[in-house]
Design a protein around this motif. Structure first.
Motif, short mmCIF file in Angstrom:
data_model
loop_
_atom_site.label_atom_id
_atom_site.label_comp_id
_atom_site.label_asym_id
_atom_site.label_seq_id
_atom_site.Cartn_x
_atom_site.Cartn_y
_atom_site.Cartn_z
N LEU A 198 12.45 12.67 -30.40
CA LEU A 198 13.28 11.83 -31.26
C LEU A 198 12.55 11.39 -32.52
O LEU A 198 13.15 10.74 -33.38
CB LEU A 198 13.78 10.61 -30.49
CG LEU A 198 14.73 10.87 -29.33
CD1 LEU A 198 15.10 9.57 -28.63
CD2 LEU A 198 16.00 11.60 -29.81
N GLY A 199 11.27 11.72 -32.64
CA GLY A 199 10.51 11.32 -33.81
C GLY A 199 10.34 9.82 -33.91
O GLY A 199 10.37 9.25 -35.01
N LEU A 200 10.11 9.16 -32.76
CA LEU A 200 9.99 7.71 -32.73
C LEU A 200 8.57 7.26 -33.07
O LEU A 200 7.59 7.90 -32.67
CB LEU A 200 10.35 7.19 -31.34
CG LEU A 200 11.78 7.45 -30.85
CD1 LEU A 200 11.92 7.06 -29.38
CD2 LEU A 200 12.78 6.69 -31.70
N GLU A 201 8.46 6.17 -33.81
CA GLU A 201 7.15 5.57 -34.05
C GLU A 201 6.74 4.67 -32.89
O GLU A 201 5.54 4.44 -32.69
CB GLU A 201 7.18 4.77 -35.35
CG GLU A 201 7.42 5.62 -36.61
CD GLU A 201 7.37 4.79 -37.87
OE1 GLU A 201 7.14 3.56 -37.76
OE2 GLU A 201 7.56 5.34 -38.96
N LEU A 202 7.71 4.16 -32.15
CA LEU A 202 7.46 3.27 -31.03
C LEU A 202 7.57 4.04 -29.72
O LEU A 202 8.36 4.98 -29.60
CB LEU A 202 8.45 2.11 -31.03
CG LEU A 202 8.54 1.29 -32.32
CD1 LEU A 202 9.66 0.27 -32.22
CD2 LEU A 202 7.20 0.61 -32.61
N THR A 203 6.79 3.62 -28.72
CA THR A 203 6.83 4.28 -27.42
C THR A 203 8.02 3.78 -26.61
O THR A 203 8.20 2.56 -26.47
CB THR A 203 5.53 4.01 -26.64
OG1 THR A 203 4.42 4.52 -27.38
CG2 THR A 203 5.58 4.69 -25.27
N PRO A 204 8.82 4.67 -26.04
CA PRO A 204 9.97 4.24 -25.24
C PRO A 204 9.52 3.55 -23.94
O PRO A 204 8.55 3.99 -23.31
CB PRO A 204 10.70 5.55 -24.93
CG PRO A 204 10.18 6.54 -25.90
CD PRO A 204 8.77 6.12 -26.21
N LEU A 205 10.25 2.51 -23.56
CA LEU A 205 10.00 1.81 -22.30
C LEU A 205 11.01 2.19 -21.24
O LEU A 205 10.71 2.15 -20.04
CB LEU A 205 10.05 0.29 -22.52
CG LEU A 205 9.11 -0.30 -23.56
CD1 LEU A 205 9.27 -1.82 -23.59
CD2 LEU A 205 7.67 0.07 -23.27
N ALA A 206 12.23 2.52 -21.66
CA ALA A 206 13.30 2.86 -20.72
C ALA A 206 14.38 3.63 -21.46
O ALA A 206 14.48 3.57 -22.68
CB ALA A 206 13.89 1.60 -20.08
N VAL A 207 15.15 4.36 -20.67
CA VAL A 207 16.32 5.06 -21.21
C VAL A 207 17.54 4.59 -20.43
O VAL A 207 17.52 4.57 -19.20
CB VAL A 207 16.17 6.59 -21.09
CG1 VAL A 207 17.44 7.29 -21.57
CG2 VAL A 207 14.96 7.08 -21.88
N LEU A 208 18.57 4.20 -21.15
CA LEU A 208 19.82 3.77 -20.54
C LEU A 208 20.85 4.87 -20.78
O LEU A 208 21.15 5.19 -21.93
CB LEU A 208 20.28 2.46 -21.14
CG LEU A 208 21.41 1.69 -20.45
CD1 LEU A 208 20.98 1.27 -19.06
CD2 LEU A 208 21.81 0.47 -21.28
N ALA A 209 21.34 5.49 -19.71
CA ALA A 209 22.40 6.49 -19.83
C ALA A 209 23.75 5.79 -19.69
O ALA A 209 23.93 4.95 -18.80
CB ALA A 209 22.25 7.57 -18.77
N ILE A 210 24.69 6.11 -20.55
CA ILE A 210 25.99 5.45 -20.58
C ILE A 210 27.09 6.50 -20.58
O ILE A 210 26.96 7.56 -21.20
CB ILE A 210 26.14 4.58 -21.86
CG1 ILE A 210 25.09 3.46 -21.88
CG2 ILE A 210 27.55 3.99 -21.96
CD1 ILE A 210 25.32 2.38 -20.86
N GLY A 211 28.20 6.21 -19.90
CA GLY A 211 29.34 7.11 -19.91
C GLY A 211 30.43 6.61 -18.99
O GLY A 211 30.37 5.48 -18.49
#
Length: 213
Positions: A162-175
């Motif tokens: 994703l080209g993020l500068e910050l490190t991900p802590l969690a992913v929320l899947a929605i649908g």
């Protein structure tokens, strides 16, 4: 505009027959939202999450608690397309049921909220993260959606993809959920592993009297 959108969803989601703007509207209680707020691992591919819904879900973060009011959490939205397809191989669902290889083909999530922090993860930020994720899921349920909190994912790969500068802590899947999840009351000390039977996902939950010490 978002508030009106939410109000119009009440009848569809909770079967209310009265006008959503009238004085007799009965909005869903917290207990009902909590019961509908399960960890879903199968989603309806025919339902596309609207940007207004995502705006409302993210918007809860402007009204929730934050340790020292630091408000370090930041959010990256991924709604379908190439980016969603690229995230799928980097997340892992149903760790307690590895033999099923969840999600089943054709039921994969296509909308994600990647949660990052402007500061290094610590116990206070983890508390903020839990509050944020639960609050966003409750808003999703209010909108007739559902989701799942994902912590079992390749952080470095998601960050790079994703080209993020910050490190991900969690992913929320929605649908739109495409499975049935049922709670099973158990006593403290019983087996807490979730399981499936005839297509229903069962989740043991310790009864309230056993939670009190």
């Amino acid at each position: 505009m978002v508030d009106n959108f939410l109000e119009k969803r009440y009848d569809e989601v909770f079967g209310r027959s009265s006008s959503p703007t009238g004085p007799s509207v009965k909005k869903p209680t917290l207990d009902k939202l909590l019961l509908k707020n399960r960890s879903y691992r199968a989603f309806d591919k025919n339902y596309k999450v609207h940007q207004l819904q995502l705006d409302a879900i993210i918007g809860v973060n402007t009204r929730i608690a934050s340790g020292a009011n630091a408000q370090t959490l930041r959010f990256r939205l991924v709604n379908g397309g190439r980016q969603a397809a690229g995230i799928l191989p980097l997340i892992h669902l149903g760790g307690a049921l590895p033999e099923l290889h969840l999600p089943f083909p054709g039921t994969e999530p296509e909308t994600f909220i990647v949660v990052c922090s402007t500061k290094q993860e610590n116990p206070i930020i983890d508390i903020d993260l839990g509050i944020s994720l639960q609050s966003m899921l409750l808003k999703a349920v209010e909108l007739g959606l559902g989701g799942i909190i994902i912590r079992n994912f390749d952080k470095d790969a998601v960050k790079s993809f994703l080209g993020l500068e910050l490190t991900p802590l969690a992913v929320l899947a929605i649908g739109k959920p495409a499975e049935t999840v049922q709670l099973v009351p158990v006593r403290a000390g019983d087996d807490l592993k979730y399981y499936r039977d005839n297509g229903t996902h069962f989740v043991p939950k310790i009864v309230a009297e056993d939670l009190i010490i």
